[in-house]
Design a protein around this motif. Sequence first.
Motif, PDB file in Angstrom:
ATOM      1  N   MET A   1      -4.128   9.917  -1.562  1.00  0.00           N
ATOM      2  CA  MET A   1      -4.372   9.401  -0.283  1.00  0.00           C
ATOM      3  C   MET A   1      -4.178  10.430   0.763  1.00  0.00           C
ATOM      4  O   MET A   1      -3.354  11.472   0.745  1.00  0.00           O
ATOM      5  CB  MET A   1      -3.265   8.309   0.597  1.00  0.00           C
ATOM      6  CG  MET A   1      -3.887   7.726   1.683  1.00  0.00           C
ATOM      7  SD  MET A   1      -5.347   6.667   1.590  1.00  0.00           S
ATOM      8  CE  MET A   1      -4.634   5.199   0.727  1.00  0.00           C
TER       9      MET A   1
ATOM     10  N   HIS B   1     -10.032   0.107   1.271  1.00  0.00           N
ATOM     11  CA  HIS B   1     -10.237  -0.099  -0.198  1.00  0.00           C
ATOM     12  C   HIS B   1      -9.146  -0.873  -0.797  1.00  0.00           C
ATOM     13  O   HIS B   1      -9.151  -1.556  -1.453  1.00  0.00           O
ATOM     14  CB  HIS B   1     -10.711   1.234  -0.838  1.00  0.00           C
ATOM     15  CG  HIS B   1     -11.197   0.896  -2.207  1.00  0.00           C
ATOM     16  ND1 HIS B   1      -9.992   1.216  -3.110  1.00  0.00           N
ATOM     17  CD2 HIS B   1     -12.164   0.676  -2.912  1.00  0.00           C
ATOM     18  CE1 HIS B   1     -10.616   0.861  -4.482  1.00  0.00           C
ATOM     19  NE2 HIS B   1     -11.806   0.787  -4.205  1.00  0.00           N
ATOM     20  N   ASP B   2      -7.831  -0.146  -0.531  1.00  0.00           N
ATOM     21  CA  ASP B   2      -6.792  -0.422  -1.414  1.00  0.00           C
ATOM     22  C   ASP B   2      -6.289  -2.016  -0.459  1.00  0.00           C
ATOM     23  O   ASP B   2      -5.900  -2.465  -1.174  1.00  0.00           O
ATOM     24  CB  ASP B   2      -5.561   0.584  -0.862  1.00  0.00           C
ATOM     25  CG  ASP B   2      -5.695   1.844  -1.617  1.00  0.00           C
ATOM     26  OD1 ASP B   2      -6.327   1.929  -2.328  1.00  0.00           O
ATOM     27  OD2 ASP B   2      -5.022   2.707  -1.510  1.00  0.00           O
TER      28      ASP B   2
ATOM     29  N   MET C   1       0.886  -1.221  -0.086  1.00  0.00           N
ATOM     30  CA  MET C   1      -0.005   0.043   0.053  1.00  0.00           C
ATOM     31  C   MET C   1       1.038   1.144   0.080  1.00  0.00           C
ATOM     32  O   MET C   1       1.206   1.576   0.960  1.00  0.00           O
ATOM     33  CB  MET C   1      -0.867  -0.150   1.123  1.00  0.00           C
ATOM     34  CG  MET C   1      -2.146  -0.993   1.223  1.00  0.00           C
ATOM     35  SD  MET C   1      -2.905  -1.553   2.646  1.00  0.00           S
ATOM     36  CE  MET C   1      -3.673   0.319   2.921  1.00  0.00           C
TER      37      MET C   1
ATOM     38  N   THR D   1       7.779   5.056  -1.464  1.00  0.00           N
ATOM     39  CA  THR D   1       7.343   3.908  -1.986  1.00  0.00           C
ATOM     40  C   THR D   1       8.119   3.115  -2.944  1.00  0.00           C
ATOM     41  O   THR D   1       8.703   1.782  -2.918  1.00  0.00           O
ATOM     42  CB  THR D   1       6.053   3.755  -2.901  1.00  0.00           C
ATOM     43  OG1 THR D   1       4.825   4.543  -2.016  1.00  0.00           O
ATOM     44  CG2 THR D   1       5.300   2.614  -3.545  1.00  0.00           C
TER      45      THR D   1
ATOM     46  N   PHE E   1      -8.394  -4.321  -2.120  1.00  0.00           N
ATOM     47  CA  PHE E   1      -8.019  -4.479  -3.499  1.00  0.00           C
ATOM     48  C   PHE E   1      -6.819  -5.548  -3.761  1.00  0.00           C
ATOM     49  O   PHE E   1      -6.802  -6.337  -4.715  1.00  0.00           O
ATOM     50  CB  PHE E   1      -7.601  -3.234  -4.322  1.00  0.00           C
ATOM     51  CG  PHE E   1      -6.952  -3.119  -5.540  1.00  0.00           C
ATOM     52  CD1 PHE E   1      -7.951  -3.042  -6.600  1.00  0.00           C
ATOM     53  CD2 PHE E   1      -5.595  -3.285  -5.725  1.00  0.00           C
ATOM     54  CE1 PHE E   1      -7.622  -2.832  -7.971  1.00  0.00           C
ATOM     55  CE2 PHE E   1      -5.212  -3.156  -7.022  1.00  0.00           C
ATOM     56  CZ  PHE E   1      -6.106  -3.034  -8.146  1.00  0.00           C
ATOM     57  N   LEU E   2      -5.903  -5.205  -2.915  1.00  0.00           N
ATOM     58  CA  LEU E   2      -4.632  -6.201  -2.821  1.00  0.00           C
ATOM     59  C   LEU E   2      -4.945  -7.636  -2.301  1.00  0.00           C
ATOM     60  O   LEU E   2      -4.306  -8.309  -2.998  1.00  0.00           O
ATOM     61  CB  LEU E   2      -3.562  -5.770  -1.731  1.00  0.00           C
ATOM     62  CG  LEU E   2      -3.240  -4.222  -2.151  1.00  0.00           C
ATOM     63  CD1 LEU E   2      -2.098  -3.733  -1.101  1.00  0.00           C
ATOM     64  CD2 LEU E   2      -2.050  -4.468  -3.595  1.00  0.00           C
TER      65      LEU E   2
ATOM     66  N   LEU F   1       0.669  -0.514  -5.031  1.00  0.00           N
ATOM     67  CA  LEU F   1      -0.382   0.384  -5.383  1.00  0.00           C
ATOM     68  C   LEU F   1       0.476   1.908  -4.767  1.00  0.00           C
ATOM     69  O   LEU F   1       0.859   1.981  -3.831  1.00  0.00           O
ATOM     70  CB  LEU F   1      -1.587   0.158  -4.282  1.00  0.00           C
ATOM     71  CG  LEU F   1      -2.566  -0.657  -4.777  1.00  0.00           C
ATOM     72  CD1 LEU F   1      -3.816  -0.588  -3.746  1.00  0.00           C
ATOM     73  CD2 LEU F   1      -3.287  -0.386  -6.124  1.00  0.00           C
ATOM     74  N   ASN F   2       0.234   2.766  -5.643  1.00  0.00           N
ATOM     75  CA  ASN F   2       0.887   3.964  -5.622  1.00  0.00           C
ATOM     76  C   ASN F   2      -0.183   4.959  -5.616  1.00  0.00           C
ATOM     77  O   ASN F   2      -0.458   5.804  -6.508  1.00  0.00           O
ATOM     78  CB  ASN F   2       1.882   4.550  -6.891  1.00  0.00           C
ATOM     79  CG  ASN F   2       2.748   5.577  -6.442  1.00  0.00           C
ATOM     80  OD1 ASN F   2       3.291   5.665  -5.453  1.00  0.00           O
ATOM     81  ND2 ASN F   2       3.045   6.503  -7.311  1.00  0.00           N
ATOM     82  N   HIS F   3      -1.002   5.066  -4.217  1.00  0.00           N
ATOM     83  CA  HIS F   3      -2.190   5.864  -4.124  1.00  0.00           C
ATOM     84  C   HIS F   3      -1.731   7.078  -3.655  1.00  0.00           C
ATOM     85  O   HIS F   3      -1.796   7.420  -2.171  1.00  0.00           O
ATOM     86  CB  HIS F   3      -3.079   5.016  -3.095  1.00  0.00           C
ATOM     87  CG  HIS F   3      -4.280   5.780  -3.113  1.00  0.00           C
ATOM     88  ND1 HIS F   3      -5.555   5.159  -2.467  1.00  0.00           N
ATOM     89  CD2 HIS F   3      -4.729   6.829  -3.453  1.00  0.00           C
ATOM     90  CE1 HIS F   3      -6.699   5.858  -2.647  1.00  0.00           C
ATOM     91  NE2 HIS F   3      -6.174   6.891  -3.261  1.00  0.00           N
TER      92      HIS F   3
ATOM     93  N   LYS G   1     -10.039   4.847   2.646  1.00  0.00           N
ATOM     94  CA  LYS G   1      -9.256   4.381   1.655  1.00  0.00           C
ATOM     95  C   LYS G   1      -8.417   3.551   1.690  1.00  0.00           C
ATOM     96  O   LYS G   1      -7.931   2.809   0.790  1.00  0.00           O
ATOM     97  CB  LYS G   1      -8.692   5.914   1.292  1.00  0.00           C
ATOM     98  CG  LYS G   1      -9.714   7.012   0.581  1.00  0.00           C
ATOM     99  CD  LYS G   1      -8.971   8.327   0.176  1.00  0.00           C
ATOM    100  CE  LYS G   1      -9.859   9.257  -0.573  1.00  0.00           C
ATOM    101  NZ  LYS G   1     -10.925   9.593  -0.074  1.00  0.00           N
ATOM    102  N   LEU G   2      -7.655   3.492   2.889  1.00  0.00           N
ATOM    103  CA  LEU G   2      -6.696   2.420   3.153  1.00  0.00           C
ATOM    104  C   LEU G   2      -7.433   1.065   3.386  1.00  0.00           C
ATOM    105  O   LEU G   2      -6.778  -0.115   2.750  1.00  0.00           O
ATOM    106  CB  LEU G   2      -6.154   2.537   4.373  1.00  0.00           C
ATOM    107  CG  LEU G   2      -5.245   3.739   4.793  1.00  0.00           C
ATOM    108  CD1 LEU G   2      -4.955   4.032   6.188  1.00  0.00           C
ATOM    109  CD2 LEU G   2      -3.935   3.521   3.987  1.00  0.00           C
TER     110      LEU G   2
END
Length: 238
Positions: free
Chosen positions: A50, A71-72, A12, A20, A75-76, A45-47, A68-69
Amino acid sequence: MREKGQKVLGVMGGMGPLATQHFYKKIIEKTAASQDQDHLNMIVLNHVSMPDRTAAIKSGDLEDLYHKLLHDAKFLEVGGADYIAIPSNSCHLLVDRLQKHLKIPIIHMIKEAALSVYCRHGSNFKMGILAADGTLATKLYQEECKALDIKVLEPSAENQERIMNIIYKGIKGGAPINKKEFEKVEREMKEEGCKCVLLASAELSCFKEMYGLSDFYIDAMDVLADRAIVLCEKTLKE
């Protein structure tokens, strides 16, 4: 992305983007590999959009950040990750809450870093901690270290401002960094009798590499990378 016999690490990221990239580079450089296939399968993921973690912690409103965290993380998980790494210290305030909604484990950087310090230096000593305001405000590192009988020293207000400038203006913002400002922080840590200093900021991990800081500094991101490689059943370089 799941393949028989191969673990997948979900990252994340984006908090910040340079940190990252730095974490991904660490995973590659720390893995014992003679060919592509010896490396670790990863979903990164390079969100970058955030919400700012320190601002959220200071405001007391963590809900947007949390959702948001989550959701990510989901997703992973759906994408095939076996473990999740979050190379952002301040986000770990929400890790226990996030973990309740996941079937795969989040590698807890705070606990792993505190344990690493204990394994290296034992207990009953003073350790400095350098981090963003938000991370210090969570008291996560302070509590983990207290449980291991390690006393944590935070910088003075003046030196904490120097650290924030390095993190936000220097690393995140790309402005020139005056290393003499960091040396003033280091002087305080040593004069106060710290046996070591924990770098509890992803940006300070970048700073450590850029300026070749000594082993006096223990990098939480280094610890996270090592643990991720081992958990995903790859071999660390000696």
